[in-house]
Structures are given as structure tokens and as C-alpha cells.
Design an enzyme around this catalytic site. Sequence first.
Site, PDB file in Angstrom:
ATOM      1  N   ARG A 130       7.362   2.558   9.467  1.00 38.31           N
ATOM      2  CA  ARG A 130       7.017   1.128   9.368  1.00 38.31           C
ATOM      3  C   ARG A 130       7.448   0.497  10.686  1.00 38.31           C
ATOM      4  O   ARG A 130       8.641   0.514  11.030  1.00 38.31           O
ATOM      5  CB  ARG A 130       7.719   0.484   8.175  1.00 38.31           C
ATOM      6  CG  ARG A 130       7.572  -1.029   8.161  1.00 38.31           C
ATOM      7  CD  ARG A 130       7.947  -1.670   6.849  1.00 38.31           C
ATOM      8  NE  ARG A 130       6.902  -1.503   5.867  1.00 38.31           N
ATOM      9  CZ  ARG A 130       6.707  -2.305   4.813  1.00 38.31           C
ATOM     10  NH1 ARG A 130       7.509  -3.332   4.606  1.00 38.31           N
ATOM     11  NH2 ARG A 130       5.725  -2.086   3.971  1.00 38.31           N
ATOM     12  N   HIS A 157      -2.064  -1.636   7.091  1.00 41.74           N
ATOM     13  CA  HIS A 157      -1.185  -1.256   5.977  1.00 41.74           C
ATOM     14  C   HIS A 157      -2.014  -0.379   5.024  1.00 41.74           C
ATOM     15  O   HIS A 157      -2.346  -0.776   3.910  1.00 41.74           O
ATOM     16  CB  HIS A 157      -0.663  -2.519   5.286  1.00 41.74           C
ATOM     17  CG  HIS A 157       0.521  -2.294   4.395  1.00 41.74           C
ATOM     18  ND1 HIS A 157       1.108  -1.051   4.209  1.00 41.74           N
ATOM     19  CD2 HIS A 157       1.234  -3.163   3.616  1.00 41.74           C
ATOM     20  CE1 HIS A 157       2.131  -1.180   3.383  1.00 41.74           C
ATOM     21  NE2 HIS A 157       2.219  -2.442   3.006  1.00 41.74           N
ATOM     22  N   GLN A 160      -1.023   0.465   1.291  1.00 44.79           N
ATOM     23  CA  GLN A 160      -1.211  -0.686   0.415  1.00 44.79           C
ATOM     24  C   GLN A 160      -2.654  -0.749  -0.081  1.00 44.79           C
ATOM     25  O   GLN A 160      -2.914  -0.910  -1.275  1.00 44.79           O
ATOM     26  CB  GLN A 160      -0.871  -1.966   1.197  1.00 44.79           C
ATOM     27  CG  GLN A 160      -1.068  -3.235   0.402  1.00 44.79           C
ATOM     28  CD  GLN A 160      -0.016  -3.399  -0.673  1.00 44.79           C
ATOM     29  OE1 GLN A 160       1.168  -3.308  -0.406  1.00 44.79           O
ATOM     30  NE2 GLN A 160      -0.432  -3.642  -1.909  1.00 44.79           N
ATOM     31  N   ASP A 252      -2.489 -12.786   1.044  1.00 46.24           N
ATOM     32  CA  ASP A 252      -1.225 -12.265   1.589  1.00 46.24           C
ATOM     33  C   ASP A 252      -0.538 -13.451   2.269  1.00 46.24           C
ATOM     34  O   ASP A 252      -1.154 -14.507   2.482  1.00 46.24           O
ATOM     35  CB  ASP A 252      -1.528 -11.118   2.590  1.00 46.24           C
ATOM     36  CG  ASP A 252      -0.269 -10.469   3.171  1.00 46.24           C
ATOM     37  OD1 ASP A 252       0.831 -10.668   2.609  1.00 46.24           O
ATOM     38  OD2 ASP A 252      -0.396  -9.752   4.189  1.00 46.24           O
ATOM     39  N   CYS A 292      -0.341  -8.238  -2.098  1.00 44.56           N
ATOM     40  CA  CYS A 292       0.448  -7.035  -1.795  1.00 44.56           C
ATOM     41  C   CYS A 292       1.926  -7.226  -2.110  1.00 44.56           C
ATOM     42  O   CYS A 292       2.638  -6.260  -2.331  1.00 44.56           O
ATOM     43  CB  CYS A 292       0.269  -6.668  -0.330  1.00 44.56           C
ATOM     44  SG  CYS A 292       0.669  -8.006   0.807  1.00 44.56           S
ATOM     45  N   ARG A 320       1.325   1.736  -5.910  1.00 44.11           N
ATOM     46  CA  ARG A 320       1.764   2.212  -4.590  1.00 44.11           C
ATOM     47  C   ARG A 320       2.302   3.630  -4.739  1.00 44.11           C
ATOM     48  O   ARG A 320       2.004   4.516  -3.946  1.00 44.11           O
ATOM     49  CB  ARG A 320       2.870   1.293  -4.030  1.00 44.11           C
ATOM     50  CG  ARG A 320       2.451  -0.123  -3.670  1.00 44.11           C
ATOM     51  CD  ARG A 320       1.460  -0.148  -2.524  1.00 44.11           C
ATOM     52  NE  ARG A 320       1.949   0.558  -1.364  1.00 44.11           N
ATOM     53  CZ  ARG A 320       2.781   0.055  -0.458  1.00 44.11           C
ATOM     54  NH1 ARG A 320       3.180  -1.193  -0.541  1.00 44.11           N
ATOM     55  NH2 ARG A 320       3.175   0.771   0.590  1.00 44.11           N
TER      56      ARG A 320
HETATM   57  N1  NVA Z   1       1.253  -8.909   6.084  1.00 45.72           N
HETATM   58  C1  NVA Z   1       2.587  -8.710   5.567  1.00 45.72           C
HETATM   59  C2  NVA Z   1       2.586  -7.635   4.544  1.00 45.72           C
HETATM   60  C3  NVA Z   1       3.912  -7.315   3.937  1.00 45.72           C
HETATM   61  C4  NVA Z   1       3.849  -6.230   2.928  1.00 45.72           C
HETATM   62  C5  NVA Z   1       3.519  -8.372   6.715  1.00 45.72           C
HETATM   63  O1  NVA Z   1       3.131  -7.601   7.589  1.00 45.72           O
HETATM   64  O2  NVA Z   1       4.631  -8.881   6.750  1.00 45.72           O
HETATM   65  N1   CP Z   2       3.718  -4.601  -0.154  1.00 47.55           N
HETATM   66  C1   CP Z   2       4.690  -4.059   0.582  1.00 47.55           C
HETATM   67  O1   CP Z   2       4.446  -3.273   1.511  1.00 47.55           O
HETATM   68  O2   CP Z   2       5.926  -4.418   0.198  1.00 47.55           O
HETATM   69  P1   CP Z   2       7.261  -4.123   1.019  1.00 47.55           P
HETATM   70  O3   CP Z   2       7.172  -4.891   2.301  1.00 47.55           O
HETATM   71  O4   CP Z   2       8.375  -4.625   0.119  1.00 47.55           O
HETATM   72  O5   CP Z   2       7.368  -2.658   1.276  1.00 47.55           O
END
Ligand code: NVA
Ligand code: CP
Length: 343
Positions: A130, A157, A160, A252, A292, A320
Site C-alpha cells: 500500500r 485500488h 477493492q 468514496d 469502499c 474483500r
Molecule cells: N480513495 C481512498 C480510499 C481509501 C480506502 C484513499 O485513497 O484514501
Molecule cells: N477500503 C479500504 O481499503 O479500507 P482500508 O483503508 O481500511 O484498508
Amino acid sequence: MASKATLEPTEAAIPVQKDPDILAAAARLAGEDMCSIADLSSAEVRAILKLGHDVKRNPREYRHALDAKQMVLMFEKASLRTRLSFETGINTMGGNAIFVDQTNSPLGERESIADIARNVERWVDVIVLRTYAHDTITEMAANSRVPVINALSDFEHPCQALADFMTIEEHFGTAAGLNFTYVGDGNNVCHSLMLTGAQLGANVTIATPRGYSPDIEIVTLARDIVQANHCELRLLQDPQAAVEGADAVYTDVCVSMGFEHESSKRAPIFRPFQVNEALMAKAAPHAVFMHCLPARRNAEVTDAVLDGPQSIVFDQAENRMHAQKALLLLLLGGLANTASFQQ
Ligand code: NVA
Ligand code: CP
């Protein structure tokens, strides 16, 4: 009425471990990376989801499928769902997860990404990342002999989106021909949803404020895929028009991780894109609401919608784990270790 003996063999009679579509995906994906949904063909996305449904229905079948496999998760950003769904996923298939918190030590800072890859591949079977920069993931993949999985970058992502479309299939039976609308920031989640929806033959509508539309590279890719799959992609700036008749409405956060410094600028721009009861009323009566998570309650979505009867957000969160288990099984060659495969 036909007797059982005279019935043609049905698809259900073939265990998914021997399903030709899943075997073809398993053969192609073994040892591969999954940096982007674009790394997968439509057939491979369908196979992952088909296997994900089976993993959910029959978890015991896969209890030892990844015995002793080691997974490392190296995360530069916070996570609840992704970390726990990967960890529980591999633990319930006999493998093991090692979490490395990189939030205070960005990948590539202490030593090069290539050198990290050349070390880590000696100990583990899969690397889950990540990151902020998407290039961190592709560079790790280019230098690693074990599969690298994108668990969120600034650009995509994909895990997801796989779980989200698995959830849609669970709810509607299929994503093909479904009207899927995303309202909000043209961000990482939006990108992966566009590609996955197109690969599954959904009609995808995206409504973003001007200046926040999805990246042109993803739009171009998605346009090619919708053409091949005879579905549609619409990019709009009007959320009301976008949700008209939608079967699924997704949003989102408008401030993703790494963009916190833009919060006060973005808040007024995204206010008209809030998913509330009035906006949901424009969708089909049977429409579902998706997110998400984590959600900023009463910012991009109201409590009434998030907690309301149309919301399937916790099914998404659950899936997930099932979708990622399917992905791990294919990338790590786990199907051959199941009883149904060996029979
Ligand atoms: N678009 C959000 C998704 C989090 C799961 C982010 O990147 O923070
Ligand atoms: N939806 C998602 O990726 O959640 P987290 O950021 O908690 O992993």
C-alpha cells in the site's frame, strides 16, 4: 420430466477447482503480479470472482491450499479492511502474514525499492503493498520474482474493485448490463471500478466535479474495454443525471490519503456530489448504495444512506477477504492443494 440420469451435466456439477475458465486463469496468473486491474483480462476478472464466490461458500475446501506460504504486507498508509482481510484471508488457507508498517519509513527511502525486492523475495511468497506512488508498486513488481499485489496506490485500488463487483454479482446475479454509477472524486477507487465494471460488461457512469475527473490513461483503457464488451462508459459532471435509473450508486471520500492538505478547498466543490436520500431517490427503486469505507459520515454520504436499507457497504467489506483469497489462490498456485482438485 427428465430423470436425473438423462440430464446434461450442468456447470454446477464441475467443481470450480476444475472449471476450465478458472484453470485457464490459474495457469496464466500463477507467479504474476496484480498492480492494476488492467493486468487482468475480462475472463480473468470473471474467474477471480467465480472462485471468490466458491471460497465464500466453501471456506473449508481451501483450509490448507496455501499451507506455509508467507505473505508480507508493507503499508505506507493506514488501513483497517485491507490489512485485516489479507491477514485473515491467508491465515484461513494455512499461510502466514507479516505486517511491516511503512507509515514512518516510505519505501525506497532507506534502501532502493529494487534492493528491497531482491531481499524480500528470498523469504516470502507474495508481497502486498500500500503506497503513495503507483510507481513504487510497479518498480517492486519489476524487481521481484514473487508476485506483487497492489493493496492501494494513489492511482488504483484493484482489490477493492474485485470485492465490490463480487458483491454486485452476489446481489444482482451478474454485473453484465448493470447500470453502475460512481459519484465523487475521480480517484484510485474510481479508476479500478471503471476498469472492473467495463471488464464485466457493466454500463459505467462517472460523475465528478470539473477538474476531478478520472485520469485520461484509465479513461482510454476503459473505453477500449467497453467497446470490446459492448457496454457503455459515460463521464458526466452532473450527479443527478448520473444516478438516474442506476442499479448501484457508489461514492468514496473526496479527500484521499495523501491529499489532506486540499481538504478545505475540496469540501465546497464536492458538496453537490453528496449521496443523500434525495440523490438515491433518482436511482432505480431497487438500487444499492456502495462505499469502499472508511466513510466521512455526512460529507460524501449521509448517515441515512450509509446506514439505510439500500446500503451494502459491510458486504463489500466482508467480500474483500473472499475476493483476495481467490486472487492469492490463483497467483500462488493454491488450487492444486484442494481436495476437489485432487479427486
Ligand atoms: N480513495 C481512498 C480510499 C481509501 C480506502 C484513499 O485513497 O484514501
Ligand atoms: N477500503 C479500504 O481499503 O479500507 P482500508 O483503508 O481500511 O484498508
